[in-house]
Design a protein around this motif. Structure first.
Motif, PDB file in Angstrom:
ATOM      1  N   LYS A  12       1.030  -1.399  -0.511  1.00 30.48           N
ATOM      2  CA  LYS A  12       0.096  -0.504  -0.044  1.00 30.48           C
ATOM      3  C   LYS A  12       0.651   1.132   0.413  1.00 30.48           C
ATOM      4  O   LYS A  12       1.230   2.042   0.852  1.00 30.48           O
ATOM      5  N   THR A  13       1.455   1.325  -1.093  1.00 28.27           N
ATOM      6  CA  THR A  13       2.338   2.144  -1.220  1.00 28.27           C
ATOM      7  C   THR A  13       1.749   3.900  -1.225  1.00 28.27           C
ATOM      8  O   THR A  13       0.202   3.484  -2.660  1.00 28.27           O
ATOM      9  N   PRO A  14       2.789   5.049  -1.228  1.00 27.68           N
ATOM     10  CA  PRO A  14       1.365   5.972  -1.190  1.00 27.68           C
ATOM     11  C   PRO A  14       1.156   6.353  -2.144  1.00 27.68           C
ATOM     12  O   PRO A  14       0.159   6.622  -3.527  1.00 27.68           O
ATOM     13  N   ARG A  17      -1.340   4.204  -4.578  1.00 28.72           N
ATOM     14  CA  ARG A  17      -2.506   5.078  -3.960  1.00 28.72           C
ATOM     15  C   ARG A  17      -2.954   6.239  -4.695  1.00 28.72           C
ATOM     16  O   ARG A  17      -4.016   5.962  -5.268  1.00 28.72           O
ATOM     17  N   ALA A  18      -1.845   7.291  -4.970  1.00 33.08           N
ATOM     18  CA  ALA A  18      -1.934   8.461  -4.933  1.00 33.08           C
ATOM     19  C   ALA A  18      -2.592   8.777  -7.689  1.00 33.08           C
ATOM     20  O   ALA A  18      -3.590   8.850  -7.843  1.00 33.08           O
ATOM     21  N   GLU A  19      -1.809   7.111  -7.679  1.00 41.05           N
ATOM     22  CA  GLU A  19      -1.912   7.080  -8.843  1.00 41.05           C
ATOM     23  C   GLU A  19      -3.561   6.573  -9.480  1.00 41.05           C
ATOM     24  O   GLU A  19      -4.588   6.595 -10.422  1.00 41.05           O
ATOM     25  N   ILE A  20      -4.215   5.653  -8.686  1.00 45.48           N
ATOM     26  CA  ILE A  20      -5.323   4.969  -8.656  1.00 45.48           C
ATOM     27  C   ILE A  20      -6.468   5.909  -7.623  1.00 45.48           C
ATOM     28  O   ILE A  20      -6.675   6.055  -8.631  1.00 45.48           O
ATOM     29  N   VAL A  21      -6.190   6.983  -7.347  1.00 47.43           N
ATOM     30  CA  VAL A  21      -7.182   7.635  -6.986  1.00 47.43           C
ATOM     31  C   VAL A  21      -6.562   9.166  -8.492  1.00 47.43           C
ATOM     32  O   VAL A  21      -8.125   9.445  -8.815  1.00 47.43           O
ATOM     33  N   ARG A  22      -5.895   9.731  -9.333  1.00 52.67           N
ATOM     34  CA  ARG A  22      -5.505  10.473  -9.788  1.00 52.67           C
ATOM     35  C   ARG A  22      -6.447   9.082 -11.303  1.00 52.67           C
ATOM     36  O   ARG A  22      -7.492   9.351 -11.752  1.00 52.67           O
ATOM     37  N   HIS A  55      -5.922  -1.594  -2.508  1.00 50.58           N
ATOM     38  CA  HIS A  55      -6.311  -0.686  -2.252  1.00 50.58           C
ATOM     39  C   HIS A  55      -7.228  -0.152  -1.959  1.00 50.58           C
ATOM     40  O   HIS A  55      -7.588   0.672  -0.788  1.00 50.58           O
ATOM     41  N   PHE A  56      -8.340  -0.131  -2.118  1.00 49.16           N
ATOM     42  CA  PHE A  56      -9.924   0.133  -1.897  1.00 49.16           C
ATOM     43  C   PHE A  56     -10.573  -0.721  -2.181  1.00 49.16           C
ATOM     44  O   PHE A  56     -10.552  -1.636  -3.206  1.00 49.16           O
ATOM     45  N   ARG A  57     -11.407  -0.762  -1.189  1.00 49.25           N
ATOM     46  CA  ARG A  57     -12.285  -1.997  -1.024  1.00 49.25           C
ATOM     47  C   ARG A  57     -13.735  -1.888  -1.854  1.00 49.25           C
ATOM     48  O   ARG A  57     -14.532  -2.686  -2.127  1.00 49.25           O
ATOM     49  N   SER A  58     -13.723  -0.272  -1.925  1.00 53.60           N
ATOM     50  CA  SER A  58     -15.268  -0.222  -2.866  1.00 53.60           C
ATOM     51  C   SER A  58     -14.770   1.461  -3.430  1.00 53.60           C
ATOM     52  O   SER A  58     -14.141   2.033  -3.359  1.00 53.60           O
ATOM     53  N   LYS A  59     -15.681   0.809  -5.113  1.00 57.26           N
ATOM     54  CA  LYS A  59     -16.393   2.577  -5.370  1.00 57.26           C
ATOM     55  C   LYS A  59     -16.725   3.484  -4.497  1.00 57.26           C
ATOM     56  O   LYS A  59     -15.927   4.756  -4.435  1.00 57.26           O
ATOM     57  N   ALA A  68     -11.618  13.794  -1.077  1.00 55.83           N
ATOM     58  CA  ALA A  68     -10.285  13.943  -0.124  1.00 55.83           C
ATOM     59  C   ALA A  68      -8.917  14.445  -0.920  1.00 55.83           C
ATOM     60  O   ALA A  68      -8.474  15.744  -0.242  1.00 55.83           O
ATOM     61  N   ASP A  69      -8.493  14.238  -1.716  1.00 47.50           N
ATOM     62  CA  ASP A  69      -7.753  13.913  -2.175  1.00 47.50           C
ATOM     63  C   ASP A  69      -7.762  15.614  -3.219  1.00 47.50           C
ATOM     64  O   ASP A  69      -6.851  16.728  -2.440  1.00 47.50           O
ATOM     65  N   ARG A  70      -8.694  15.857  -2.980  1.00 45.98           N
ATOM     66  CA  ARG A  70      -8.947  17.224  -3.664  1.00 45.98           C
ATOM     67  C   ARG A  70      -9.331  18.307  -2.763  1.00 45.98           C
ATOM     68  O   ARG A  70      -8.500  19.725  -2.967  1.00 45.98           O
ATOM     69  N   ASP A  71      -9.718  18.405  -1.631  1.00 46.48           N
ATOM     70  CA  ASP A  71      -9.521  18.740  -0.904  1.00 46.48           C
ATOM     71  C   ASP A  71      -8.134  19.583  -0.169  1.00 46.48           C
ATOM     72  O   ASP A  71      -8.267  20.469   0.074  1.00 46.48           O
ATOM     73  N   ALA A  72      -7.203  18.630  -0.105  1.00 39.44           N
ATOM     74  CA  ALA A  72      -5.650  18.869   0.752  1.00 39.44           C
ATOM     75  C   ALA A  72      -5.246  19.618  -0.587  1.00 39.44           C
ATOM     76  O   ALA A  72      -4.897  20.066   0.052  1.00 39.44           O
ATOM     77  N   GLU A  73      -5.350  19.367  -1.677  1.00 36.65           N
ATOM     78  CA  GLU A  73      -5.183  19.836  -2.597  1.00 36.65           C
ATOM     79  C   GLU A  73      -5.389  21.216  -2.864  1.00 36.65           C
ATOM     80  O   GLU A  73      -4.478  22.239  -2.825  1.00 36.65           O
ATOM     81  N   GLU A  74      -6.674  21.535  -2.682  1.00 34.51           N
ATOM     82  CA  GLU A  74      -7.122  23.385  -2.872  1.00 34.51           C
ATOM     83  C   GLU A  74      -6.450  24.015  -1.346  1.00 34.51           C
ATOM     84  O   GLU A  74      -5.717  24.941  -1.529  1.00 34.51           O
ATOM     85  N   TRP A  75      -6.731  23.014  -0.394  1.00 36.94           N
ATOM     86  CA  TRP A  75      -6.417  23.533   1.170  1.00 36.94           C
ATOM     87  C   TRP A  75      -4.869  24.469   0.579  1.00 36.94           C
ATOM     88  O   TRP A  75      -3.941  24.799   1.579  1.00 36.94           O
ATOM     89  N   ARG A  76      -3.675  23.406   0.511  1.00 40.84           N
ATOM     90  CA  ARG A  76      -2.275  23.832  -0.181  1.00 40.84           C
ATOM     91  C   ARG A  76      -2.474  25.294  -0.491  1.00 40.84           C
ATOM     92  O   ARG A  76      -1.755  25.800  -0.773  1.00 40.84           O
TER      93      ARG A  76
END
Length: 200
Positions: A12-14, A17-22, A55-59, A68-76
Motif C-alpha cells: 500500500k504505497t502512497p 494509491r495516488a495513481e489509483i485516485v488520479r 487498496h480500496f474496498r469499494s467504489k 479528500a485528495d481534491r480537498d487537500a490539494e485546494e487547501w495547500r
C-alpha cells in the motif's frame, strides 16, 4: 510473469494509491460515478482489478479518497496563494471556475456530503472531520492576523468560518441545479460583506 508484475506485491504505497485516485478522478469526471467501473479505473491506473481492491474496498471508498485528495490539494493551494483578505475573493472565484470544469465531480461531492450526514455512512467521519478542520484553519488564519484581517465589526473568526463553508457549498449546489447561474460574482460580494475596506 507480466500478470504477476502488474499485480505487484500489493504494497500500500502512497505512490500507488495516488495513481489509483488520479485514475478514479478522471473516470468519475468523464463517465459519472454510476457508470465508472472499478475495472476501468484499474486499467487507467495500470493495475489489475484485484490489485485495486487491495487498496480500496469499494467504489464509495474510492470516491471519498478522490474528494479528500481534491480537498487537500485546494487547501495547500489556498494557503500558498491567500496571504491577505484582498486575495481571498479572486482565489475563490478561480476555484469555483475550476470546479465548474468538472460538474460531475461537483455533483458527486454534494451527493456524498448529503449521504454522509447519516452517522452510519462510511464517509460520515471524514466529512465531520473535514468541516471541523476547515473551520479551524479558516478561523485560525483570521485570528492570527486579527489586526490586519479587517473582519467587519461584530463578525468573529469562528462565525466567518461557518459562513465561508455555507456560502461555498450553497453556491455550488445552486450552480449544479442551474448551470447558467453566476456564482463567481456572489462569492466576491460575500467576501466584501465579511471584510471592511481598508481604513473603515
Amino acid at each position: 510473469m507480466g500478470e504477476a508484475k502488474a499485480r505487484g506485491p500489493y504494497a500500500k504505497t502512497p505512490a500507488r494509491r495516488a495513481e489509483i485516485v488520479r485514475a478514479a478522478r478522471d473516470s468519475f469526471a468523464e463517465k459519472g460515478f454510476a457508470k465508472a467501473s472499478l475495472r476501468d479505473i484499474a486499467e487507467r491506473a495500470g493495475i489489475t482489478h484485484a490489485g485495486l481492491l487491495h487498496h480500496f474496498r469499494s467504489k464509495d471508498e474510492l470516491l471519498a479518497a478522490v474528494l479528500a485528495d481534491r480537498d487537500a490539494e485546494e487547501w495547500r493551494q489556498g494557503l500558498a496563494e491567500v496571504d491577505h483578505p484582498a486575495r481571498l475573493g479572486p482565489y475563490l472565484g478561480a476555484l469555483l471556475r475550476h470546479h465548474q470544469k468538472a460538474p460531475e465531480l461537483m455533483r458527486l461531492w454534494i451527493e456524498l456530503a448529503a449521504a454522509a450526514s447519516r452517522p452510519g455512512h462510511p464517509a460520515h467521519s471524514y466529512f465531520v472531520e473535514r468541516y471541523e478542520r476547515g473551520r479551524a484553519l479558516f478561523s485560525e488564519g483570521l485570528s492570527a492576523g486579527a489586526a490586519r484581517s479587517g473582519l467587519r465589526e461584530g463578525i468573529s473568526p469562528e462565525s466567518a468560518a461557518v459562513l465561508f463553508q455555507a456560502v461555498l457549498n450553497g453556491l455550488q449546489l445552486q450552480w449544479v441545479l442551474d448551470q447558467e447561474l453566476d456564482i463567481v460574482g456572489p462569492v466576491d460580494d460575500f467576501v466584501r460583506l465579511l471584510f471592511a475596506p481598508d481604513g473603515e
